[in-house]
Design an enzyme around this catalytic site. Structure first.
Site, PDB file in Angstrom:
ATOM      1  N   ARG A   1     126.304 183.406 101.530  1.00  0.00           N
ATOM      2  CA  ARG A   1     125.651 182.172 101.987  1.00  0.00           C
ATOM      3  C   ARG A   1     125.730 181.082 100.915  1.00  0.00           C
ATOM      4  O   ARG A   1     125.708 179.899 101.243  1.00  0.00           O
ATOM      5  CB  ARG A   1     124.169 182.427 102.287  1.00  0.00           C
ATOM      6  CG  ARG A   1     123.938 183.291 103.484  1.00  0.00           C
ATOM      7  CD  ARG A   1     122.477 183.365 103.785  1.00  0.00           C
ATOM      8  NE  ARG A   1     121.907 182.017 103.862  1.00  0.00           N
ATOM      9  CZ  ARG A   1     120.621 181.735 103.904  1.00  0.00           C
ATOM     10  NH1 ARG A   1     119.746 182.707 103.891  1.00  0.00           N
ATOM     11  NH2 ARG A   1     120.201 180.504 103.970  1.00  0.00           N
TER      12      ARG A   1
ATOM     13  N   ARG B   1     107.581 180.184 104.129  1.00  0.00           N
ATOM     14  CA  ARG B   1     108.205 178.937 103.664  1.00  0.00           C
ATOM     15  C   ARG B   1     107.878 177.862 104.684  1.00  0.00           C
ATOM     16  O   ARG B   1     108.627 177.617 105.609  1.00  0.00           O
ATOM     17  CB  ARG B   1     109.723 179.114 103.513  1.00  0.00           C
ATOM     18  CG  ARG B   1     110.075 179.918 102.293  1.00  0.00           C
ATOM     19  CD  ARG B   1     111.546 179.986 102.072  1.00  0.00           C
ATOM     20  NE  ARG B   1     112.126 178.758 101.553  1.00  0.00           N
ATOM     21  CZ  ARG B   1     113.401 178.628 101.253  1.00  0.00           C
ATOM     22  NH1 ARG B   1     114.230 179.633 101.414  1.00  0.00           N
ATOM     23  NH2 ARG B   1     113.868 177.493 100.789  1.00  0.00           N
TER      24      ARG B   1
ATOM     25  N   LYS C   1     125.859 173.683  97.450  1.00  0.00           N
ATOM     26  CA  LYS C   1     125.388 174.013  98.805  1.00  0.00           C
ATOM     27  C   LYS C   1     124.199 173.139  99.186  1.00  0.00           C
ATOM     28  O   LYS C   1     124.158 172.562 100.273  1.00  0.00           O
ATOM     29  CB  LYS C   1     124.976 175.495  98.851  1.00  0.00           C
ATOM     30  CG  LYS C   1     124.169 175.880 100.073  1.00  0.00           C
ATOM     31  CD  LYS C   1     123.828 177.353 100.096  1.00  0.00           C
ATOM     32  CE  LYS C   1     122.525 177.712  99.455  1.00  0.00           C
ATOM     33  NZ  LYS C   1     121.309 177.344 100.205  1.00  0.00           N
ATOM     34  N   ASN C   2     123.231 173.055  98.291  1.00  0.00           N
ATOM     35  CA  ASN C   2     121.987 172.371  98.650  1.00  0.00           C
ATOM     36  C   ASN C   2     122.122 170.851  98.707  1.00  0.00           C
ATOM     37  O   ASN C   2     121.218 170.163  99.188  1.00  0.00           O
ATOM     38  CB  ASN C   2     120.868 172.770  97.681  1.00  0.00           C
ATOM     39  CG  ASN C   2     120.424 174.200  97.918  1.00  0.00           C
ATOM     40  OD1 ASN C   2     120.817 174.828  98.894  1.00  0.00           O
ATOM     41  ND2 ASN C   2     119.604 174.720  97.022  1.00  0.00           N
TER      42      ASN C   2
ATOM     43  N   CYS D   1     110.521 183.755 105.724  1.00  0.00           N
ATOM     44  CA  CYS D   1     111.774 184.069 105.071  1.00  0.00           C
ATOM     45  C   CYS D   1     111.650 185.503 104.564  1.00  0.00           C
ATOM     46  O   CYS D   1     110.557 186.062 104.550  1.00  0.00           O
ATOM     47  CB  CYS D   1     111.941 183.039 103.986  1.00  0.00           C
ATOM     48  SG  CYS D   1     112.968 183.398 102.649  1.00  0.00           S
TER      49      CYS D   1
ATOM     50  N   ASP E   1     115.657 178.890  91.840  1.00  0.00           N
ATOM     51  CA  ASP E   1     116.907 179.516  92.289  1.00  0.00           C
ATOM     52  C   ASP E   1     117.642 180.248  91.159  1.00  0.00           C
ATOM     53  O   ASP E   1     118.669 180.889  91.401  1.00  0.00           O
ATOM     54  CB  ASP E   1     117.837 178.464  92.911  1.00  0.00           C
ATOM     55  CG  ASP E   1     117.396 178.089  94.322  1.00  0.00           C
ATOM     56  OD1 ASP E   1     116.536 178.791  94.878  1.00  0.00           O
ATOM     57  OD2 ASP E   1     117.914 177.090  94.855  1.00  0.00           O
TER      58      ASP E   1
HETATM   59  C1  UD1 Z   1     115.156 173.954  98.504  1.00  0.00           C
HETATM   60  C2  UD1 Z   1     116.403 174.750  98.265  1.00  0.00           C
HETATM   61  C3  UD1 Z   1     116.077 176.129  97.724  1.00  0.00           C
HETATM   62  C4  UD1 Z   1     115.184 176.020  96.508  1.00  0.00           C
HETATM   63  C5  UD1 Z   1     113.973 175.136  96.770  1.00  0.00           C
HETATM   64  C6  UD1 Z   1     113.147 174.854  95.533  1.00  0.00           C
HETATM   65  C7  UD1 Z   1     117.894 173.864  99.948  1.00  0.00           C
HETATM   66  C8  UD1 Z   1     118.653 174.093 101.208  1.00  0.00           C
HETATM   67  N1  UD1 Z   1     117.132 174.862  99.525  1.00  0.00           N
HETATM   68  O1  UD1 Z   1     114.410 174.640  99.493  1.00  0.00           O
HETATM   69  O2  UD1 Z   1     117.294 176.775  97.391  1.00  0.00           O
HETATM   70  O3  UD1 Z   1     114.728 177.299  96.137  1.00  0.00           O
HETATM   71  O4  UD1 Z   1     114.413 173.861  97.286  1.00  0.00           O
HETATM   72  O5  UD1 Z   1     113.916 174.241  94.566  1.00  0.00           O
HETATM   73  O6  UD1 Z   1     118.014 172.834  99.321  1.00  0.00           O
HETATM   74  N2  UD1 Z   1     106.430 173.487 100.793  1.00  0.00           N
HETATM   75  C9  UD1 Z   1     105.312 173.310 101.578  1.00  0.00           C
HETATM   76  N3  UD1 Z   1     105.475 172.663 102.774  1.00  0.00           N
HETATM   77  C10 UD1 Z   1     106.659 172.180 103.189  1.00  0.00           C
HETATM   78  C11 UD1 Z   1     107.798 172.357 102.379  1.00  0.00           C
HETATM   79  C12 UD1 Z   1     107.643 173.032 101.182  1.00  0.00           C
HETATM   80  O7  UD1 Z   1     104.229 173.740 101.227  1.00  0.00           O
HETATM   81  O8  UD1 Z   1     106.723 171.594 104.272  1.00  0.00           O
HETATM   82  C13 UD1 Z   1     106.304 174.185  99.485  1.00  0.00           C
HETATM   83  C14 UD1 Z   1     107.092 175.493  99.442  1.00  0.00           C
HETATM   84  O9  UD1 Z   1     106.343 176.572  99.970  1.00  0.00           O
HETATM   85  C15 UD1 Z   1     107.372 175.629  97.964  1.00  0.00           C
HETATM   86  C16 UD1 Z   1     107.513 174.180  97.486  1.00  0.00           C
HETATM   87  O10 UD1 Z   1     106.917 173.381  98.502  1.00  0.00           O
HETATM   88  O11 UD1 Z   1     106.269 176.203  97.299  1.00  0.00           O
HETATM   89  C17 UD1 Z   1     108.932 173.736  97.254  1.00  0.00           C
HETATM   90  O12 UD1 Z   1     109.712 173.993  98.404  1.00  0.00           O
HETATM   91  P1  UD1 Z   1     110.903 173.032  98.833  1.00  0.00           P
HETATM   92  O13 UD1 Z   1     111.271 172.180  97.672  1.00  0.00           O
HETATM   93  O14 UD1 Z   1     110.570 172.358 100.096  1.00  0.00           O
HETATM   94  O15 UD1 Z   1     112.078 174.047  99.125  1.00  0.00           O
HETATM   95  P2  UD1 Z   1     113.202 173.901 100.223  1.00  0.00           P
HETATM   96  O16 UD1 Z   1     113.559 172.479 100.427  1.00  0.00           O
HETATM   97  O17 UD1 Z   1     112.878 174.731 101.411  1.00  0.00           O
END
Ligand code: UD1
Length: 421
Positions: free
Chosen positions: A396, A121, A22-23, A116, A304
């Site tokens: 999902r 997030r 999915k991701n 979320c 995850d």
């Molecule tokens: C993706 C995955 C999700 C997984 C996560 C971590 C998808 C669609 N989803 O989510 O299933 O749990 O990676 O492996 O691929 N952060 C910030 N600012 C930002 C973005 C992130 O501070 O703009 C922080 C988040 O709060 C978190 C960390 O960075 O603590 C990692 O998040 P991130 O890797 O961005 O997760 P997603 O891409 O949303």
């Protein structure tokens, strides 16, 4: 609304095929917006989130069709660079269209995702990245209005390694002028898969799978055909299903290397693991050993898979601690696992779990995707009947999970609980 009715206590036996990731599929679908034309994507999982992304691409003007297990995306006529709140609120990964839209159209209007179910997030790193590439961003009525005549390459350092921000910035940078570097970039297999897809489209990217990515912008990209990698989280979930029920499960069509840390933890927990080139068998070999886990970025233990591990440790012969440093609030499954008899105490972002001899079936409620998976796992191991409510969360991210579990001998069925909400 659908629920799962599970009669637990049956050791799972047999083999299941793992679906596409999915991701990886979601950003790859968004990347099709970068160049007009027809794309043929293989191994895209049939999931609610994929349907939501398809819906979003259609709103933008693309054609998306599933024929013979292949997802065809035609972005020739895409001309409406907007991601409406109605969709973004149901799937945060919709933010992935921001980079491609900005790069191709010089403008984008994308709803800002809210919080979320289990906490904040942020997407600040996505936005800072776009600004570093020269975009002007305004917030209006909850929407990000982004504009850039032409994106220009930049040196970007992510404060935290973010999967989504890395993917979004990388996509935008493929069509920017000059070179973009992303320091502290995500190394997750899904980002590697996306980078390989972009390369197949003609992008110039180096450092793939390392902490520093370098992207040399090109004037244009071309459509490409591509195969999405297998889903490592689905794979890990099925291995835990084998061990939590005291059975033996083989997962086929996976990439064992993507699961290194999960497999190491399963071995520490006492499971026998047999790896082949594209399959893994996990076999129960005695009691579950208490095994601590702290989540980390890849190749560490994935957040995850945190909820599933807590379910497993609920039945371990002793105490263990599971800590989530990526998403410190992601523990909504804990009170539900307690309803099944798990002995867990939360302190900050750590779950202190004292293994119990048995879990007992109960009605429990899904609150998010991976929390639902952990409730299904615990219910499969619990004595008696459990009803896992609100399984739309699990839909999902897991393709027909109940059918795959039935193949392994689980007594699980889907029922409509008759409630609209
Ligand atoms: C993706 C995955 C999700 C997984 C996560 C971590 C998808 C669609 N989803 O989510 O299933 O749990 O990676 O492996 O691929 N952060 C910030 N600012 C930002 C973005 C992130 O501070 O703009 C922080 C988040 O709060 C978190 C960390 O960075 O603590 C990692 O998040 P991130 O890797 O961005 O997760 P997603 O891409 O949303």
């Amino acid at each position: 609304m659908d629920k799962f009715v599970i009669d637990g206590g049956i050791p799972l036996q047999g083999a299941v095929e793992i679906s596409g990731s999915k991701n990886a599929a979601l950003p790859i679908m968004a990347a099709c917006l970068l160049a007009p034309g027809e794309y043929r994507l293989e191994n895209v999982p049939l999931l609610r989130d994929v349907r939501t992304m398809a819906h979003l691409l259609r709103i933008i003007g693309a054609k998306v069709e599933l024929r013979d297990g292949i997802l065809w995306v035609d972005t020739s006529r895409a001309d409406f660079p907007e991601a409406p709140y109605e969709l973004v609120k149901t799937m945060r990964a919709s933010i992935y269209v921001l980079g491609p839209l900005l790069a191709r159209f010089g403008k984008a209007r994308v709803s800002l995702p809210g919080g979320c179910a289990w906490g904040p997030r942020p997407v600040n790193l996505h936005l800072k990245g776009m600004e570093a590439l020269g975009a002007r961003l305004d917030l209006e009525q909850g929407y990000i209005n982004a504009r850039a005549k032409k994106l220009e390459g930049a040196a970007i350092k992510l404060d935290v390694s973010s999967v989504g921000a890395t993917g979004n910035i990388m996509m935008a940078a493929t069509l920017a002028g000059g070179i973009t570097t992303i320091e502290n970039a995500a190394e997750e297999p899904e980002i590697v898969n996306l980078a390989e897809f972009l390369k197949a489209m003609g992008a110039k990217i180096s450092g793939i799978g390392t902490r520093i990515l370098s992207i040399e912008g090109v004037p244009e990209l071309q459509p490409a055909n591509f195969r999405v990698i297998p889903d490592r989280i689905e794979a890990g979930t099925f291995l835990v299903a084998g061990i939590i029920t005291g059975g033996r499960v083989t997962i086929r069509g996976c990439v064992p290397d993507h699961l290194r840390d999960v497999l190491a933890k399963l071995e520490q927990a006492g499971a026998k693991i047999y790896r082949e080139s594209d399959s893994i068998t996990a076999q129960t070999a005695g009691p579950i050993h208490p095994t601590d886990v702290t989540t980390a970025v890849y190749p560490g233990y994935p957040t995850d898979m945190q909820a599933q591990w807590i379910a497993l440790m609920s039945l371990a012969a002793g105490g263990s601690v599971v800590t989530d440093v990526i998403y410190p609030d992601r523990f909504t499954h804990v009170p539900e696992l307690q309803r099944l008899g798990a002995d867990i105490v939360m302190k900050g972002n750590s779950a202190y779990i004292r293994g119990v001899q048995r879990l007992k079936g109960a009605p429990v409620m899904s609150t998010d995707l991976r929390a639902s998976a952990s409730l299904v796992l615990a219910s499969l191991a619990a004595e008696g009947q459990s009803d896992v409510l609100r399984v739309y969360h699990i839909d999902r991210g897991y393709q027909e999970i109940e059918k795959k579990l039935q193949i392994l001998g689980a007594r699980i069925r889907r029922e409509d609980d008759g409630k609209l909400y």
